[in-house]
Design a protein around this motif. Sequence first.
Motif: not given
Length: 562
Positions: A451-472
């Motif tokens: 779970v931590a790994m997929f959040a870190n790489l930006g899997l949709p449905g986890l917080a990392g994806f939200v940040g990366e999507f908004f940045i791009f």
Amino acid sequence: MGEAYLNMRGGVPWLSLMIFLPLLGALLTALVPERRNAGLHRWGALLLSLMPLGIALYVAVTYRAGTTDNGLQQVYDYVERLPWITVLGIEYKLGVDGIALPLVLLTTLLTPVAILASFNLRERPAAFLSLILLLETTLLGAFLALNWFLFFIFWEVSLVPSFFLINSWGRTPERRREAALKFFVYTMAGSVGMLFAFEIFYLATRAAGRGTLDIVELTRLAQGLPVAGLSGDLTQLVYGYLQDLGVVGVLGGSPPFYMAVLFLATFVALAVKLAVWPFHSWLPDAYGESPTPVSMLLAGVVTKMGGYAMLRLLLPIFPAQMQQAAMLLGGLALMSILVGAWVAYHIARVPLRGEGKLNDLKLVIAYLSINHMGYVMLAIAAAGAAGALADLNSRAIAVNGALVQMVAHGLSTAALFFLAGSLAERSGSYELSAFGGLRMALPALAGLMGVAMFANLGLPGLAGFVGEFFIFRGAWDALPVWTALAMIGLVLSALALLLMYQRIFFGPINPRLRALPDLSPREWGVLLPLLALLIALGIYPLPLMRLANETALALVRFFAGA
């Protein structure tokens, strides 16, 4: 000097309490005799660290964006303002807005989590916990200070507990001292330029009538807005002062040239803290050699001070210079993204190919932190790009993305460093070559690390994806080439994490690791809040975005010509 007052709810100075309760806890923990009181130290420090978290949650729930208190134009709330060093016009001034509040919440959450993670520490636990609490005070002070002098004190003092935590409790005696010294020297040397820049601002405003280091007032001067007792914009005030001093007569140059020099001096200080390429080389050593709870705080919060200060100081005080340097800053961000991801990928794949000896699990996570902070730098560069390249909404989206990315990265990287430490405690090693096949022996640990790994790489449905999507999305209008190339970093970082996970949990199991115990209740207690928030913010990020958006719009409105 402004009027002295405290903006209190219920007669309580909440921000001061939030900052200084951990300092009180640090003093109490240090003063209580260590013998036979290890449990008291641990539980006492944990309970004291929960108090700032409670205050931060109260402030977040009651925060009113866009309010104006006693003439303070901006979106600050809970402002506290008292005379301090009156001869220099310096105030004790605190306030919270949508940029500071997410990072305050992150700090107050990660500190008790890191303290809980340190419960198995046997070597001088009282001193260790005191330094952790002192570090929390300095971090909160830097995020909440609205006078640059006060901000700089907290910024610099944060080096002291960080240095001693790495130097005294690091992984290997022969390398931890070098890592601690490198971290201290890099960040201290970088800060000299920022000190010089703001000393010039103070002297220039004093020569014009009233010296100020108030961040709100400097922001208004930089944007050509009126400030009591001062007239003219900040660039002209600086140029006039240097002209009177004789510097202009010797060096020549126009007003923008001197502001560009001050911008560069400030940027280097903040880029070192954010670990932007090529100022990043302190980070792998510091993260790699730190004890697990300290790695969690360094990666989770300390580097975020650089990103926060860029939003608080660079964007509003150097708007013209940000516009001129946006392409260069975007290029540095791209290098951070690609270099961090590539080195992490190389470390993770080397053992598979039988090349070299560098296969440290913590180094993979450390270099991926450089990669993720590159995305933050890309968003900040895009937010300050030249006016024709991006509209207000795109800039605000980029700032929102940077804030969500910092929070998401803080949560996921803290979890990854803790899990790396848990693996090392069980196996006696951080080397990837020491693992293999642990999915069957440690199913709970493998699941939570996934779970931590997929959040870190930006899997949709986890917080990392939200940040990366908004940045791009936010950076595309202003810096399309850099943004497109930065997407390569997504692939490389994903490969690095997947290879790391494969080496640990798949393949033939190391025979000596078959009987390892799975996660303990304490380890569940550390991980569940972090992973629950990563999932919650990935599914429903609106509460975090709502906190940040009003301030993000106010911050970028100047660049969009609104």
